[in-house]
Design an enzyme around this catalytic site. Sequence first.
Site, PDB file in Angstrom:
ATOM      1  N   HIS A 193       1.629   4.258  -2.983  1.00 54.92           N
ATOM      2  CA  HIS A 193       1.572   5.720  -2.885  1.00 54.92           C
ATOM      3  C   HIS A 193       2.780   6.325  -3.592  1.00 54.92           C
ATOM      4  O   HIS A 193       2.646   7.271  -4.376  1.00 54.92           O
ATOM      5  CB  HIS A 193       1.564   6.153  -1.420  1.00 54.92           C
ATOM      6  CG  HIS A 193       0.215   6.118  -0.773  1.00 54.92           C
ATOM      7  ND1 HIS A 193      -0.924   6.608  -1.383  1.00 54.92           N
ATOM      8  CD2 HIS A 193      -0.178   5.679   0.458  1.00 54.92           C
ATOM      9  CE1 HIS A 193      -1.960   6.459  -0.565  1.00 54.92           C
ATOM     10  NE2 HIS A 193      -1.535   5.893   0.546  1.00 54.92           N
ATOM     11  N   HIS A 200       0.832  -1.203   0.000  1.00 53.99           N
ATOM     12  CA  HIS A 200       0.000   0.000   0.000  1.00 53.99           C
ATOM     13  C   HIS A 200       0.868   1.256   0.000  1.00 53.99           C
ATOM     14  O   HIS A 200       0.670   2.165  -0.824  1.00 53.99           O
ATOM     15  CB  HIS A 200      -0.913  -0.038   1.226  1.00 53.99           C
ATOM     16  CG  HIS A 200      -1.799   1.159   1.375  1.00 53.99           C
ATOM     17  ND1 HIS A 200      -3.148   1.128   1.088  1.00 53.99           N
ATOM     18  CD2 HIS A 200      -1.547   2.432   1.798  1.00 53.99           C
ATOM     19  CE1 HIS A 200      -3.675   2.318   1.317  1.00 53.99           C
ATOM     20  NE2 HIS A 200      -2.721   3.127   1.757  1.00 53.99           N
ATOM     21  N   GLU A 201       1.842   1.315   0.911  1.00 53.91           N
ATOM     22  CA  GLU A 201       2.681   2.511   1.011  1.00 53.91           C
ATOM     23  C   GLU A 201       3.582   2.662  -0.215  1.00 53.91           C
ATOM     24  O   GLU A 201       3.807   3.776  -0.697  1.00 53.91           O
ATOM     25  CB  GLU A 201       3.513   2.467   2.294  1.00 53.91           C
ATOM     26  CG  GLU A 201       2.695   2.426   3.581  1.00 53.91           C
ATOM     27  CD  GLU A 201       1.723   3.598   3.705  1.00 53.91           C
ATOM     28  OE1 GLU A 201       1.965   4.658   3.100  1.00 53.91           O
ATOM     29  OE2 GLU A 201       0.701   3.439   4.403  1.00 53.91           O
ATOM     30  N   HIS A 227      -5.833   7.219  -2.539  1.00 52.27           N
ATOM     31  CA  HIS A 227      -6.725   6.174  -2.039  1.00 52.27           C
ATOM     32  C   HIS A 227      -7.925   5.993  -2.971  1.00 52.27           C
ATOM     33  O   HIS A 227      -8.404   6.951  -3.590  1.00 52.27           O
ATOM     34  CB  HIS A 227      -7.210   6.518  -0.631  1.00 52.27           C
ATOM     35  CG  HIS A 227      -6.133   6.433   0.405  1.00 52.27           C
ATOM     36  ND1 HIS A 227      -5.749   7.515   1.153  1.00 52.27           N
ATOM     37  CD2 HIS A 227      -5.346   5.394   0.796  1.00 52.27           C
ATOM     38  CE1 HIS A 227      -4.773   7.146   1.974  1.00 52.27           C
ATOM     39  NE2 HIS A 227      -4.510   5.870   1.774  1.00 52.27           N
TER      40      HIS A 227
END
Length: 571
Positions: free
Chosen positions: A209, A205-206, A215
């Site tokens: 980014h 997830h990070e 999101h």
Amino acid sequence: MREYVLIFLVAPVFAAILGPYDIPPELPPLNDENFFDRSHSEYETVLTPEDFELGTRITAAMAHDNGDDIWDSDAMYSKDRFEGDIANDNLNASTAELFANGGSGKSEDGKWYNAIKNRLQLWPEGRIPYTISSQYSSYSRSLIAASMQEYASHTCIRWVPKEAADVNYVHIYPDRGCYSMVGKMGGKQSLSLGSGCIQKGIILHELMHAVGFFHEQSRTDRDDHITIMWNNIQAGMQGQFEKYGHGTIQSLGTGYDYGSIMHYGTKAFSRNGQPTMIPKKNGATIGQRNGFSKVDKFKINTLYGCPVEGEKPTTSAPTSGPIVITVKPVVITTGKPPVIQTVSPAVPLKPSECRNLRGDCDDLAKQGWCIRNPGWMRANCPISCGMCIPTKETQKPYVQTTTQAATTTARPQKPVTQPIQPLPPVPPLPPTTPEDCEDLRVDCLVLVSQRYCKISQNFMKSYCAKSCGFCFKPPPTEIPDNRPTVVTTRPLVTLPPAVIRSRSPAPPVSTTTKAAPTTSTTSAAPYSPTPLPSECSDRKHFCSHWKSAGFCEGIFMNYMKKNCPASCGLC
């Protein structure tokens, strides 16, 4: 509750790492000390092939948990950061449009999605240089490596070790909580994986980014798919649920993805333990942290102009699992003159099977891993090592001087991406004993130049003893034999009498025995084949597995010679 889930997940992982004969009586307590040590001196380093091998085994062990690795961490929802884990300075719902591209606009279907539009904030050619903090434990490094491997396996994004010429790069370190900047911001940008963040799904997830994604629930069309329960949101946190305006994010031709790894969990910023978001689609779940959804992979590849895998996968067949081939001479001892049978050089991989699975393959090739561990590099970096049949679609490998000439081919404009099967687990790594005194890290010379031999002696004694000059050899307890030693690349063989008599004897060792290069005999005793030394036997359970994984060569050769001489043919 999270602690119990962690225990359930990590127990089989430790078993897979240690093997059936080394399972500890009880697992250590699961706290930050298992994941990082902030008291350790902090400096930038990179992941090693050992981290990626261990990450593969950990991922395989977790696969037996039926995909229950879905819990969402409160560490991702900081009140002080935009949307909980976005670290760009002065970024909020009102400035997101200016941040993304400085203008307004509208996609063809009037909807806006969750990728940045400004091409200057994308990483050139999908290459993302990184460094990682020295404070992470081996377990954490392996999960980070496994997450980067997911990008290499399913997208054309390549997380590569930072080089001296790289000005823009991502530094991963254990700060407070989980957060990242969106896209390429210039210079050194931080990505935190701290308390509660060492979980593969959160790492993915990070990292996503940093690739350039916001999101999922912030899309303009999100109210068509989820219901925001405003009364359950913590006071003052309503701004974390804003939607992006027109012109802010990139249209990638995808529908709303409940299963995206970039979606909030159902109880994000909840003030009372009740859901803050409810899917409108029956049976839909949000906030999964298992791994990429098909749409996630499709969007990453589309944003960076890669051959698409994901929601619209390519039709090429997946490659089979990597085959580790160790080429060793086979000696047959009989009453006749010895016959040496050698395995022919490894056949170059077919174009359909030939693909670099890691973003740093060229760097590993330059560091000599094609020679030090050819089996592992054949499975993970065959193009960079020149192990492929040359085609127009094959990348240019790093050419080394070896016994088998490397094949030089042309680098394509864009990498060829094919869906592949998950890598099979590899056998456990052999432990490294202090007396081997080998460097266990590929960046030891860099650490030496930065004076870590003095400021972090304990760390360097464990990982870079040879480069730092910490190797200790005890004084001899016997009078050394100054006779010349004959070194050969062929294993010891037993020769028939005719061959032995034709050779000149070596200088006498005693008055009754004459020494020959490979066989000892007396003048009166009849000929009999010399048996192998009694100590030439494997001392470890996994010797055959370690041999098939290529550990008989490279940095573990000394260890294998001591503990697995029979399997490696090193007697």
